[in-house]
Design an enzyme around this catalytic site. Structure first.
Site, short mmCIF file in Angstrom:
data_model
loop_
_atom_site.label_atom_id
_atom_site.label_comp_id
_atom_site.label_asym_id
_atom_site.label_seq_id
_atom_site.Cartn_x
_atom_site.Cartn_y
_atom_site.Cartn_z
N ASP A 277 0.97 -1.23 -0.10
CA ASP A 277 -0.03 0.22 0.02
C ASP A 277 0.97 1.33 -0.08
O ASP A 277 1.63 1.44 0.67
CB ASP A 277 -0.95 0.00 1.41
N ARG B 69 -0.64 4.39 0.27
CA ARG B 69 -1.50 5.45 0.34
C ARG B 69 -0.89 6.47 1.65
O ARG B 69 -1.01 7.76 1.85
CB ARG B 69 -3.05 4.82 0.87
#
Length: 426
Positions: free
Chosen positions: A337, A339
């Site tokens: 990930d 983000r």
């Protein structure tokens, strides 16, 4: 530094070729100073990313984020004059947001300009003096029409009140579009790295797109070429800053396939529409609702990477299982990930938020970032089982097993090994 491109062709509509200015050395004395985190707009100073009068520039990059590339194409095609200045007549925000105490805390907001919606009123004298200052935030009103909300009305879960929810099924919202404005020292501190390392990696990983990152240490503000975010407010925006008013909120990261086109491989749209329903219901109880929508497609990995991962999951031996859900992403992208929710709470602080009574999210990364920034969170609201598409069961099981919030049972190792996602073919 000035370079003569020699026989470079002229840009359409702009006459003969001009020399190229490389802004790799200190700027002119005409550039206004930015004092990040100052308590007033006048003390902070305007953010100026103009390409018209380069002596006025006091940031790295230009306004409009990733859309600055489209602006360049318009100039190159002769469709846009490079000297155009925005006429800001009647563009003022429909609702006043702030200022709030967080705006004057340099470490609290580092990825957006809290004064970005107030340019016309805060920097009237500078605009009159010829400085090209552009808003990085715009606030307006809108009606949001979703079939899921119409269904909730039809089934009696929601009732139109003529204020938050109209008889047509449209929700009345205040919405704000926000462009990224990074204070590099603050961003570096947020990620626990040195400013020098951050500048160097940003320079290298963009292919040397912004030399000023490594040559202009005097410029601390960067307008990165990335997508921004939009906030949707259900109820009175001023109530967001009142801890005594119930706030229902969701921070949602973009998923074009699900959010727009209804792909059933993930829970993104169901969770988003569920949050909107909860926000409407909360506003009708006398509270306020908020959805903060960030452009971070595919966990900030992009749609191409996301679709490659879909193929890898569906074709792997044993089928699409929750056990290998994160592994397949890491095999393709090198990371599960990207983000990194460290910057996410900034928009909440821009809105003056101190407490979220009901957070519609299962993500511990989001929860930890929000509470770590000093915002209190009360109840956490997960997505109801009946809203989870069959092909998304893999995702939700993997997330619960990885520690995502759930009030129910967590799948065990044996359950995770069961293939629950369908194959690539119908």
């Amino acid at each position: 530094m000035v370079v003569d491109p020699g026989s470079a062709a002229p840009a359409p509509g702009h006459g003969p070729a001009r020399h190229i200015r490389l802004t790799s050395h200190s700027g002119a004395a005409d550039a206004l100073t930015i004092h990040w985190g100052a308590p007033t707009a006048a003390e902070r100073g305007p953010v100026i990313g103009t390409t018209i009068t380069r002596a006025h520039r006091n940031v790295i990059g230009t306004h409009s984020g990733s859309y600055s590339v489209y602006r360049a194409l318009a100039v190159a095609a002769g469709a846009l004059s490079r000297d155009h200045r925005a006429d800001l007549t009647n563009t003022a925000p429909t609702d006043v947001i702030g200022p709030y105490p967080q705006w004057g805390e340099p470490a609290t907001i580092v990825s957006l300009d809290p004064w970005g919606a107030m340019v016309a009123e805060a920097f009237t004298a500078e605009l009159a003096a010829g400085y090209d200052i552009r808003p990085t935030i715009a606030v307006t009103k809108a009606h949001v029409i979703l079939p899921e909300i119409a269904e909730a009305v039809a089934k009696g879960r929601l009732k139109p009140d003529g204020q938050t929810l109209l008889p047509s099924g449209a929700a009345v919202v205040t919405k704000a579009a926000i462009e990224p404005v990074w204070h590099l020292p603050g961003v570096a501190a947020r990620f626990g790295c040195s400013e020098n390392d951050l500048r160097r990696v940003l320079f290298e990983e963009t292919g040397g797109m912004y030399p000023e990152l490594v040559t202009r240490g005097d410029l601390e503000v960067f307008l990165p070429p990335i997508g921004g975010q939009t906030v949707y407010i259900f109820g009175a925006p001023r109530d967001l800053a009142d801890p005594g008013v119930e706030l229902t909120a969701r921070v949602h990261d973009e998923c074009n396939g699900s959010d727009v086109f209804g792909s059933d491989i993930c829970t993104c749209r169901p969770y988003l529409t569920h949050a909107i329903e909860e926000c409407i219901r909360g506003a009708q109880r006398g509270g306020v609702g908020l959805v903060a929508y960030s452009r971070k497609e595919g966990r900030a990995l992009g749609e191409v990477t996301k679709f490659l991962v879909y193929n890898a999951r569906k074709r792997q031996e044993g089928g699409d299982t929750a056990e290998a859900y994160f592994t397949r992403t890491e095999c393709v992208a090198g990371v599960q990930d990207m983000r990194f929710q460290e910057l996410m709470p900034d928009v909440l602080h821009w809105l003056g938020i101190r407490k979220i009574h009901r957070l519609v999210s299962m993500s511990n990364m989001k929860y930890d970032a929000i509470t770590g920034s000093g915002i209190e969170v009360g109840e956490r609201v997960n997505i109801p089982d009946e809203l989870i598409p069959p092909d998304a069961r893999v995702e939700i099981d993997a997330k619960m097993a990885a520690g995502y919030f759930t009030p129910g049972p967590v799948p065990d190792a044996e359950e995770l090994r069961i293939a629950k996602g369908r194959g690539l073919l119908p």
